[in-house]
Design an enzyme around this catalytic site. Structure first.
Site, PDB file in Angstrom:
ATOM      1  N   ARG A 175       0.857  -1.194   0.000  1.00  0.00           N
ATOM      2  CA  ARG A 175       0.000   0.000   0.000  1.00  0.00           C
ATOM      3  C   ARG A 175       0.888   1.238   0.000  1.00  0.00           C
ATOM      4  NH1 ARG A 175      -2.706   2.787   4.951  1.00  0.00           N
ATOM      5  NH2 ARG A 175      -3.925   4.340   3.834  1.00  0.00           N
ATOM      6  N   TYR A 213      -3.972   1.276  16.112  1.00  0.00           N
ATOM      7  CA  TYR A 213      -2.712   1.341  16.870  1.00  0.00           C
ATOM      8  C   TYR A 213      -2.912   1.152  18.364  1.00  0.00           C
ATOM      9  CZ  TYR A 213      -0.480   2.984  12.635  1.00  0.00           C
ATOM     10  OH  TYR A 213       0.013   3.053  11.353  1.00  0.00           O
ATOM     11  N   HIS A 271      -3.127  10.878   1.263  1.00  0.00           N
ATOM     12  CA  HIS A 271      -2.514  10.639   2.564  1.00  0.00           C
ATOM     13  C   HIS A 271      -1.894  11.971   3.009  1.00  0.00           C
ATOM     14  CE1 HIS A 271      -0.891   7.263   5.309  1.00  0.00           C
ATOM     15  NE2 HIS A 271      -0.512   8.405   5.887  1.00  0.00           N
ATOM     16  N   GLU A 276      -3.338  -0.433   8.268  1.00  0.00           N
ATOM     17  CA  GLU A 276      -2.137  -0.023   9.020  1.00  0.00           C
ATOM     18  C   GLU A 276      -2.210  -0.610  10.422  1.00  0.00           C
ATOM     19  OE1 GLU A 276      -1.229   4.171   9.406  1.00  0.00           O
ATOM     20  OE2 GLU A 276      -1.703   4.510   7.292  1.00  0.00           O
ATOM     21  N   GLU A 316      -7.395   8.155   6.863  1.00  0.00           N
ATOM     22  CA  GLU A 316      -7.611   8.760   8.188  1.00  0.00           C
ATOM     23  C   GLU A 316      -8.130  10.201   8.110  1.00  0.00           C
ATOM     24  OE1 GLU A 316      -3.967   8.321  10.403  1.00  0.00           O
ATOM     25  OE2 GLU A 316      -4.065   6.139  10.397  1.00  0.00           O
ATOM     26  N   ASN A 347      -7.250   1.494  10.249  1.00  0.00           N
ATOM     27  CA  ASN A 347      -5.917   1.632  10.841  1.00  0.00           C
ATOM     28  C   ASN A 347      -6.088   1.559  12.351  1.00  0.00           C
ATOM     29  OD1 ASN A 347      -5.102   2.059   8.244  1.00  0.00           O
ATOM     30  ND2 ASN A 347      -4.539   4.212   8.529  1.00  0.00           N
TER      31      ASN A 347
HETATM   32  O1  IFM Z   1       2.717   7.478  10.227  1.00  0.00           O
HETATM   33  C1  IFM Z   1       1.346   7.473  10.431  1.00  0.00           C
HETATM   34  C2  IFM Z   1       0.619   7.301   9.116  1.00  0.00           C
HETATM   35  O2  IFM Z   1       0.973   8.272   8.191  1.00  0.00           O
HETATM   36  C3  IFM Z   1      -0.877   7.393   9.329  1.00  0.00           C
HETATM   37  N1  IFM Z   1      -1.285   6.479  10.375  1.00  0.00           N
HETATM   38  C4  IFM Z   1      -0.566   6.486  11.606  1.00  0.00           C
HETATM   39  C5  IFM Z   1       0.917   6.362  11.355  1.00  0.00           C
HETATM   40  C6  IFM Z   1       1.684   6.379  12.694  1.00  0.00           C
HETATM   41  O3  IFM Z   1       1.446   7.562  13.373  1.00  0.00           O
END
Ligand code: IFM
Length: 456
Positions: free
Chosen positions: A77, A297, A121, A361, A166, A295
């Protein structure tokens, strides 16, 4: 856990974004983006860093694609830099910019790696920001035009298209807290940017399909598992607010054709949304899509009634407090909570039961140490990836239609406001020499996938 547990058709990839890796900001006819401008603002970026050179990927495509192939992934990606295609945000496509991405996609395909293209992005052409950026409705139409140009050029070799990455970040980090480009702080009016981003997405979907009939089109949201710190009314209200701004404010218009009324009220934007976001807009935004990218985290644990913070990324809900739990964190200060991935996949599946989901992500930043023999033993990152992939397996066992997983990131890169101080890559980059060294996490991922790198 084995690759075969996920079935033959599961998509395994890594991800990057143009401004974070390409460099070459003045080459090939590229115009300035909001990130070129923002990184010049004193104090905006840790260490005064910028993406001028980044990973120099623009000049190292062959080397990078060879590394990707060695990982054993079947998908990569990457994002297209809008100002490489339209230097000032309008007009015909720049042949050099289009050619760069065509060459990248062709090189990937030659290694049996399927390209996944993200159209936006975060690198808006500066010329469009000068006219008001995402706070202006016009930008949505410009985005649709740009998307059609790229789809016309790449539609014969690219099938998987992600309109926006995002939009929460573009909206609230870009126009509320101002920690991201364009660095504006218009408080609750930042929510207008969210509507224009979503409108741009909805306008782009049929334009991509028109130019590339085989296209599968989706959008990527950063979703959070949001939990109240206690069962008190104030904490539960805090969780409602943050879930509203982070998740429902994007999922609901996309899949229900409405904005959540409680969030609009929290934002004090009822009049604007009532008068501006016509039902035609919402019909546009709900354009059928083929998949949803997520995404993930970390999770949020929140409490009510804290001290009001200025320039919050959660405008209208500034009094919500983000609680630090005693769970382990990454270098970003983000709590590690793999089960939260199951929560967000479940949430997305409930909102869009018909759609395949992809984790577009997932990854972690740690301070990497290069040992005397040159190896990078990033055990913590490897463990983070293992546990989140395990959560994917659990989600599939719960019959959630998860169809793919992309590690963020393929290589260390420019981490926005944190500059080069945060390394998310599974491949280490020595920024002085641009040498790439696979970390232990890359060797593990390649071993898991059956890639060549594991035996090297
Ligand atoms: O680096 C970023 C990415 O560009 C978008 N999602 C989160 C990642 C980590 O912060």
């Amino acid at each position: 856990m084995q690759r075969s547990d996920f079935g033959d058709s599961f998509v395994w990839g890594t991800a990057t974004a143009a401004y974070q890796i390409e460099g070459a900001v003045s080459e090939g006819g590229r115009g300035p983006s909001i990130w070129d401008t923002f990184t010049r603002k004193p104090g905006a970026i840790l260490g005064g860093d910028n993406g001028d050179i980044a990973d120099d990927h623009y000049h190292r495509v062959g080397e990078d694609v060879a590394l990707l192939a060695d990982l054993g992934i079947n998908a990569y990606r990457f994002s297209i830099s809008w100002p490489r295609i339209q230097p000032d945000g309008t007009g015909p496509g720049n042949r050099t910019g289009l050619g760069f991405y065509r060459d990248l996609a062709e090189q990937l395909l030659a290694h049996s790696i399927t390209p996944w293209v993200t159209l936006y992005h975060w690198d808006l052409p500066q010329a469009l920001e000068d006219k008001g950026g995402w706070l202006k409705r016009e930008t949505a139409y410009r985005f649709a035009d740009y998307s059609a140009i790229v789809a016309e050029e790449l539609g014969d070799i690219v099938t998987n298209w992600i309109t926006l990455n995002e939009p929460w970040c573009s909206t609230f980090l870009g126009y509320a807290s101002g920690v991201h480009a364009p660095g504006r702080q218009v408080a609750t009016q930042s929510a207008h940017a969210a509507h224009h981003l979503l409108l741009g997405h909805g306008l782009a979907v049929p334009r991509i399909r028109g130019a590339a009939p085989e296209a599968r089109v989706g959008i990527t949201l950063n979703l959070y598992s949001v939990n109240p710190a206690s069962d008190s009314e104030a904490d539960r209200d805090a969780a409602r607010r943050i879930d509203g701004l982070s998740n429902r404010f994007f999922l609901d218009p996309l899949f229900k054709g409405t904005y959540p009324t409680d969030v609009i009220a929290d934002l004090d934007q009822v009049d604007w949304f009532t008068s501006t976001t016509t039902s035609t807009d919402l019909d546009t935004i709900t354009a059928p899509i083929d998949f949803l990218g997520i995404n993930y985290y970390s999770r949020h644990t929140v409490a009510g009634d804290s001290v009001v913070s200025k320039a919050s990324a959660f405008p209208g809900s500034e009094s919500v407090q983000f609680i630090e739990t005693d769970a382990p964190q990454t270098q970003m200060g983000w709590e590690i909570h793999p089960d939260g991935l199951i929560d967000v996949l479940t949430m997305a599946h409930e909102k869009a039961p018909q759609l395949p989901l992809y984790v577009t992500e997932n990854g972690s930043a740690y301070e990497d140490i290069v040992t005397a023999d040159g190896t990078i033993n990033d055990e913590a990152r490897t463990d983070y990836l293992y546990k989140h992939i395990e959560a994917c397996k659990n989600a599939i066992e719960r019959e959630i239609p998860l169809a793919g997983y992309f590690v963020w990131s393929f290589i260390d890169n420019f981490e926005w406001a944190m500059g080069y101080s945060r390394r998310f890559g599974i491949v280490f980059v020595d920024y002085a020499t641009q040498a790439r060294t696979p970390k232990r996490s890359a060797l593990w991922y390649a071993g898991f996938l059956g890639g060549r790198l594991s035996s090297g």
